[in-house]
Every structure is written in C-alpha cells, then in structure tokens.
Design an enzyme around this catalytic site. Structure first.
Site, PDB file in Angstrom:
ATOM      1  N   GLY A 159      30.665  10.750 -81.300  1.00 63.82           N
ATOM      2  CA  GLY A 159      31.056   9.348 -81.287  1.00 63.82           C
ATOM      3  C   GLY A 159      32.235   9.134 -82.218  1.00 63.82           C
ATOM      4  O   GLY A 159      32.973  10.077 -82.558  1.00 63.82           O
ATOM      5  N   ILE A 161      32.308   8.498 -85.434  1.00 62.90           N
ATOM      6  CA  ILE A 161      32.185   9.262 -86.669  1.00 62.90           C
ATOM      7  C   ILE A 161      32.388  10.748 -86.395  1.00 62.90           C
ATOM      8  O   ILE A 161      33.089  11.440 -87.139  1.00 62.90           O
ATOM      9  CB  ILE A 161      30.824   8.994 -87.331  1.00 62.90           C
ATOM     10  CG1 ILE A 161      30.779   7.566 -87.859  1.00 62.90           C
ATOM     11  CG2 ILE A 161      30.562   9.987 -88.464  1.00 62.90           C
ATOM     12  CD1 ILE A 161      29.426   7.141 -88.386  1.00 62.90           C
ATOM     13  N   ILE A 237      24.264  13.658 -91.575  1.00 59.44           N
ATOM     14  CA  ILE A 237      24.700  12.354 -92.085  1.00 59.44           C
ATOM     15  C   ILE A 237      24.335  11.261 -91.076  1.00 59.44           C
ATOM     16  O   ILE A 237      24.838  10.138 -91.184  1.00 59.44           O
ATOM     17  CB  ILE A 237      26.224  12.347 -92.377  1.00 59.44           C
ATOM     18  CG1 ILE A 237      27.044  12.942 -91.213  1.00 59.44           C
ATOM     19  CG2 ILE A 237      26.493  13.130 -93.667  1.00 59.44           C
ATOM     20  CD1 ILE A 237      27.217  12.080 -90.031  1.00 59.44           C
ATOM     21  N   ARG A 239      20.711  10.362 -88.973  1.00 61.20           N
ATOM     22  CA  ARG A 239      19.403   9.803 -89.291  1.00 61.20           C
ATOM     23  C   ARG A 239      18.455  10.956 -89.574  1.00 61.20           C
ATOM     24  O   ARG A 239      18.529  12.018 -88.934  1.00 61.20           O
ATOM     25  CB  ARG A 239      18.866   8.953 -88.134  1.00 61.20           C
ATOM     26  CG  ARG A 239      19.599   7.634 -87.940  1.00 61.20           C
ATOM     27  CD  ARG A 239      19.322   6.677 -89.083  1.00 61.20           C
ATOM     28  NE  ARG A 239      19.897   5.361 -88.882  1.00 61.20           N
ATOM     29  CZ  ARG A 239      21.078   4.969 -89.357  1.00 61.20           C
ATOM     30  NH1 ARG A 239      21.842   5.828 -90.035  1.00 61.20           N
ATOM     31  NH2 ARG A 239      21.501   3.734 -89.147  1.00 61.20           N
ATOM     32  N   ASP A 263      22.117  13.867 -96.205  1.00 65.19           N
ATOM     33  CA  ASP A 263      22.246  12.523 -96.765  1.00 65.19           C
ATOM     34  C   ASP A 263      21.125  11.617 -96.272  1.00 65.19           C
ATOM     35  O   ASP A 263      20.955  10.519 -96.791  1.00 65.19           O
ATOM     36  CB  ASP A 263      23.608  11.931 -96.378  1.00 65.19           C
ATOM     37  CG  ASP A 263      23.864  10.583 -97.026  1.00 65.19           C
ATOM     38  OD1 ASP A 263      23.792  10.507 -98.271  1.00 65.19           O
ATOM     39  OD2 ASP A 263      24.114   9.606 -96.302  1.00 65.19           O
ATOM     40  N   GLU A 268      12.673   8.793 -96.024  1.00 63.51           N
ATOM     41  CA  GLU A 268      13.391   7.747 -96.768  1.00 63.51           C
ATOM     42  C   GLU A 268      12.519   6.508 -97.004  1.00 63.51           C
ATOM     43  O   GLU A 268      11.754   6.120 -96.123  1.00 63.51           O
ATOM     44  CB  GLU A 268      14.639   7.321 -95.985  1.00 63.51           C
ATOM     45  CG  GLU A 268      15.739   8.351 -95.971  1.00 63.51           C
ATOM     46  CD  GLU A 268      16.989   7.832 -95.258  1.00 63.51           C
ATOM     47  OE1 GLU A 268      17.251   6.611 -95.298  1.00 63.51           O
ATOM     48  OE2 GLU A 268      17.703   8.649 -94.677  1.00 63.51           O
ATOM     49  N   HIS A 286      21.360   8.791 -98.927  1.00 68.03           N
ATOM     50  CA  HIS A 286      21.844   7.978 -97.801  1.00 68.03           C
ATOM     51  C   HIS A 286      23.004   7.084 -98.238  1.00 68.03           C
ATOM     52  O   HIS A 286      22.984   5.860 -98.051  1.00 68.03           O
ATOM     53  CB  HIS A 286      20.704   7.132 -97.219  1.00 68.03           C
ATOM     54  CG  HIS A 286      20.973   6.697 -95.801  1.00 68.03           C
ATOM     55  ND1 HIS A 286      19.978   6.371 -94.905  1.00 68.03           N
ATOM     56  CD2 HIS A 286      22.135   6.528 -95.113  1.00 68.03           C
ATOM     57  CE1 HIS A 286      20.510   6.012 -93.749  1.00 68.03           C
ATOM     58  NE2 HIS A 286      21.825   6.096 -93.859  1.00 68.03           N
TER      59      HIS A 286
END
Length: 319
Positions: A159, A161, A237, A239, A263, A268, A286
């Site tokens: 995508g 990123i 980086i 999910r 990350d 989390e 994150h």
C-alpha cells in the site's frame, strides 16, 4: 450535518484516543471536546452524553463498535486517526448513513522511516553492539554483521506505506519483492510474488506492512518464518495480529531466523512476554507513525474531513 442556523455552534466531538495537550487544544478550538481516552471514560461519556455526540475520533486499535454507534443517535461522522481502521465497524456506521474516514497518508513517511531504522538496527545488531561496547568488548571480539545494501527485501502489503518503504530501501540498493492481493502498476521495479511463503523464500528480510483484521491474522506463521530462513530478519510495523507470536518465539529459539524488530504486538499495550528474553529482538512501543509532524497532520486531516462533511461534500479519505 449543520445548517445555516447552527453553523456557528461547535460540534460535539468524542475523542477516544490519548492525545497530547497541544493537539487536544487544536480540537477544542473548533469542537466541544469530550475526552475519553480509556474504556471507563468511554463508557461514561457514551452513557452520559451519547445523545449529544456528533463526531467521533478514534483509531484502528481502539475502534468504534456497533453498540457504541447505536448509542449515538446524532453521530454524523466517525474517523480513525491513522490509516488503520480494523476495529471501526464500518458496516454499522454506513447502515446509519454515517460518514466514515481515516487518516490515510498522514504518517506514511514517518512509518517508513521507522521501518528502515528497525531493519538496520536488527541486521546490524545495533543494540547488541552497544551492549557489548558498554561491557568493554571491542569489535575484534564480535561477530561481523551483514550489510543491507544489495540484499533482497520482501514487503508484505504494498500500500502507500509499503511503497514508501520500498523507495527508501531502493536508496540502499536493495532488490524489492512484495506480496499483495494483486500486482500493483505503481510498484515499478519491484517483483510481485503470489504467495507470502514464496516471498519469504526469496527475501533476505521481510517487512510486514499489510492491514490488520481477520483476513491477515497470523499470516506470518511458522511456515513463512521457516521460508525466511536462519539468516532472515522480520520487521513488523503493521499490526501485531499479522505475526503468530508463539511461532516467532519458537523460530527465534531454534535459530530458524536471525532476528526480529517489532513495533506492534498481539499483546498491546503489554509487551510480548515470550519475546523479551531474546537479545536478537528489538521492540518499540507502537510509535512508528508517531512524530509531532505526523500527529499534527492527522488532526489537520480530521478537521478537513469534518469541514467537507459539514459542507455536504464527500470526505477526503473515505472508508
């Protein structure tokens, strides 16, 4: 949507995510802000003021459930702060005619920068090198670490990123491959792989940049890690749900991959307990997309989306 009679009235905004005071001040200049950054405050705000709330600003991890939407009869627009929106119930919102948008494009560069920092730190073993130096160990007694230039980088998720990561990696003279739902015409110079396992077999390093959600849960599993191989490095980086944490821990313990830099985690905001004992794992909380510039950009885009919605125009970054 406001009318001429209410144009000067500040819309009521429910903020479901933590923001620094400076950024909340920007929102308070334009909206009546209800600050509810944790589950208890969220429940209290919806129970006490649900009939007033017209806007919601959340993020992908925090989301907005269908039952929350049902309790907000005046809700007109719901926005995810960043690009991710996996826990925002888009179907429930659209069924009510609620505009839904995200912060696409606001932190792409920041995430891509952080990705390359993680990759370099993992491949070059920067934490281990510093630890050794502080212990009085000089380079002659340390193993040589590979360079990244000229190596093969696999990107899972091409995508916006992913494409920015690719451009940065190309500056390091890396060869780029990717796996996506389909090939992209705007991924010039990058090789497409029709499966994640095939990409991992080809790559020296694998970066995870795909969306979260049920369709990608544990996409990076034991088979993919085995294909990446004992000299491979994994960077996530995207999910935490995309990587099978237990499989990653087993692969690291068995030496089936060389290292990982993460990350995001399945646990989390708690750290991934099974990975904490590995010296060849780098963890950041994150923050890949967090910088003063990127957060300000998300706020500016949210305001622009609200302005478009108020004016009866399509939002700028619809979902």
């Amino acid at each position: 949507m406001t009318t001429d009679n209410t144009a000067k009235r500040r819309l009521v905004l429910l903020l479901l995510i933590p923001l620094a005071d400076d950024f909340k001040a920007l929102l308070r200049e334009r909206f009546e802000l209800i600050d509810a950054p944790d589950p208890a405050a969220r429940a209290a705000a919806i129970a006490g003021r649900g009939a007033e709330i017209e806007l919601v600003l959340t993020n992908g991890a925090t989301g907005l459930r269908a039952d929350d939407i049902a309790a907000l009869p005046r809700l007109g627009l719901a926005a995810a702060q960043g690009a991710g929106y996996e826990n925002l119930d888009i179907a429930a919102a659209k069924a009510r005619g609620i505009a839904v948008c995200n912060g696409a494009g606001t932190n792409d560069s920041c995430v891509a920068d952080h990705t390359l920092a993680l990759l370099l730190a993992s491949v070059r073993a920067l934490p281990q090198q510093e630890k050794a130096l502080r212990a009085g160990i000089w380079r002659d007694d340390l193993p040589l670490r590979p360079s990244v230039n000229g190596r093969r980088l696999g990107i899972f998720g091409m995508g916006a990123i992913g494409r920015k990561i690719a451009r940065r990696a190309q500056a390091f003279e890396m060869e780029i491959g990717y796996h996506n739902r389909r090939p992209r015409e705007d991924a010039a110079g990058c090789r497409y792989f029709d499966s994640l396992v095939a990409l991992a077999e080809w790559a020296d390093f694998l970066v995870v940049a795909a969306p979260g959600g049920p369709a990608t849960r544990h996409a990076v599993n034991a088979e993919v890690l085995a294909a990446l191989g004992p000299q491979g490095h994994l960077v996530n980086i995207a999910r935490g749900s995309l990587v099978d944490t237990a499989a990653l821990a087993e692969a690291l313990a068995a030496g089936r991959i060389a290292g990982a830099a993460l990350d995001v985690y399945e646990s989390e905001p708690k750290p991934p307990e099974t990975l904490l004992g590995f010296d060849n794992v780098i963890l950041t909380p994150h923050i890949a997309g967090w910088s003063p510039e990127s957060i300000r950009a998300t706020i500016d885009l949210f305001i622009a989306n609200v302005q478009a919605w108020e004016a009866g125009r399509p939002v700028l970054t619809p979902l």
